[in-house]
Design an enzyme around this catalytic site. Structure first.
Site, mmCIF file in Angstrom:
data_model
loop_
_atom_site.group_PDB
_atom_site.id
_atom_site.type_symbol
_atom_site.label_atom_id
_atom_site.label_comp_id
_atom_site.label_asym_id
_atom_site.label_seq_id
_atom_site.Cartn_x
_atom_site.Cartn_y
_atom_site.Cartn_z
ATOM 1 N N ASP A 54 0.783 -1.244 0.000
ATOM 2 C CA ASP A 54 0.000 0.000 0.000
ATOM 3 C C ASP A 54 0.815 1.295 0.000
ATOM 4 O O ASP A 54 0.335 2.324 0.502
ATOM 5 C CB ASP A 54 -0.957 0.030 1.196
ATOM 6 C CG ASP A 54 -2.094 -0.967 1.060
ATOM 7 O OD1 ASP A 54 -2.245 -1.542 -0.030
ATOM 8 O OD2 ASP A 54 -2.828 -1.176 2.044
ATOM 9 N N LYS A 164 -5.241 -6.072 -4.172
ATOM 10 C CA LYS A 164 -5.956 -6.685 -3.050
ATOM 11 C C LYS A 164 -7.234 -5.916 -2.771
ATOM 12 O O LYS A 164 -7.388 -4.762 -3.189
ATOM 13 C CB LYS A 164 -5.078 -6.765 -1.797
ATOM 14 C CG LYS A 164 -4.714 -5.435 -1.157
ATOM 15 C CD LYS A 164 -3.856 -5.688 0.070
ATOM 16 C CE LYS A 164 -3.407 -4.393 0.725
ATOM 17 N NZ LYS A 164 -4.540 -3.624 1.296
ATOM 18 N N CYS A 197 -3.061 -3.324 7.111
ATOM 19 C CA CYS A 197 -2.861 -4.219 5.962
ATOM 20 C C CYS A 197 -1.543 -4.986 6.028
ATOM 21 O O CYS A 197 -1.481 -6.148 5.614
ATOM 22 C CB CYS A 197 -2.955 -3.427 4.670
ATOM 23 S SG CYS A 197 -4.617 -2.791 4.348
#
Length: 252
Positions: A54, A164, A197
């Site tokens: 991310d 994702k 995450c």
């Protein structure tokens, strides 16, 4: 003569018209011993992947989604400098780099209410797939500027991208298949948010049998500092190991 290979280098067959050699190649070892918690570790980088989670515009860029809703993104940008140094060194040895980013469908058809609620808690808009600033792109939508890796990290053509759709990068994605096809047994984790995450993906990796190492200086969170501290503690206590990029590069 068997002279054509099918598959990635570490998991390929050699084939010809009348012969298939099922033996997988054995890549040259690249052994590193590094300081980590709770103990020193030795790894073969030929069997490792660096999974960067991310580090994308919506989380790490001043014009991204988090900044637009008033979140201080300075912590999310801290991993950029150490990651830039690490990526150059990591790629020089041929180890895999995997960019694991939110990259949602434009129609959001695979996202249940619980996932949508995280980004739009009162249902008023401004969450996944919405445009939160004039001239912006849809939040975390695959193929958009919002979902792209920040420019400072400059992905290379040889890197692997996995979209994702949950906090964990293993659910409903090809991440596990990619890692196993690359013959990876140890995963180094970096990115944001370390307590969300990154941790969710790392936890799942440990539960399905991968060795996991969190790179403390290459991971961060916009949550309160104690959330990162708790993540570091729990990774070293329960799931794997914690180290730093300097320790990794210094152990070569």
């Amino acid at each position: 003569m068997v002279n054509i290979r099918l598959g990635p280098p570490a998991n390929s067959w050699a084939v010809s018209t009348n012969h298939v050699d099922l033996r997988r190649p054995v890549p040259p070892s690249r052994v590193v011993t590094l300081v980590a918690r709770p103990q020193r570790i030795t790894v073969d980088l030929a069997r490792c992947a660096l999974v960067v989670v991310d580090m994308q515009n919506d989380f790490c860029h001043p014009d991204g989604w988090l900044a637009a809703i008033g979140v201080d993104i300075a912590p999310a940008r801290r991993p950029i400098a150490p990651l830039r140094r690490l990526l150059s060194w990591w790629r020089s040895g041929g180890s895999a780099v995997i960019w694991l980013n939110w990259g949602n469908r434009p129609d959001r058809a695979n996202l249940p209410p619980g996932v949508l609620h995280v980004y739009d808690p009162d249902g008023s808009g401004g969450g996944i797939g919405d445009v939160v600033r004039p001239g912006g792109s849809p939040t975390l939508q695959a193929g958009s500027w919002s979902a792209a890796v920040v420019d400072e990290l400059k992905p290379e053509p040889s890197d692997v991208y996995v979209d994702k759709y949950r906090m964990s990068g293993f659910f409903d994605t090809p991440l596990d298949s990619v890692l196993r096809n690359l013959a990876v047994t140890t995963i180094f984790f970096a990115g944001v948010n370390s307590d969300q995450c990154v941790l969710a993906t790392l936890t799942d990796a440990a539960c399905i049998g991968y060795d996991v190492v969190l790179l403390d200086d290459c991971a961060a969170t916009t949550s309160p500092a104690y959330c990162h501290d708790a993540t570091v503690y729990n990774v070293a206590q329960c799931f794997g190991f914690v180290s730093t990029s300097d320790a990794l590069m210094g152990g070569a």
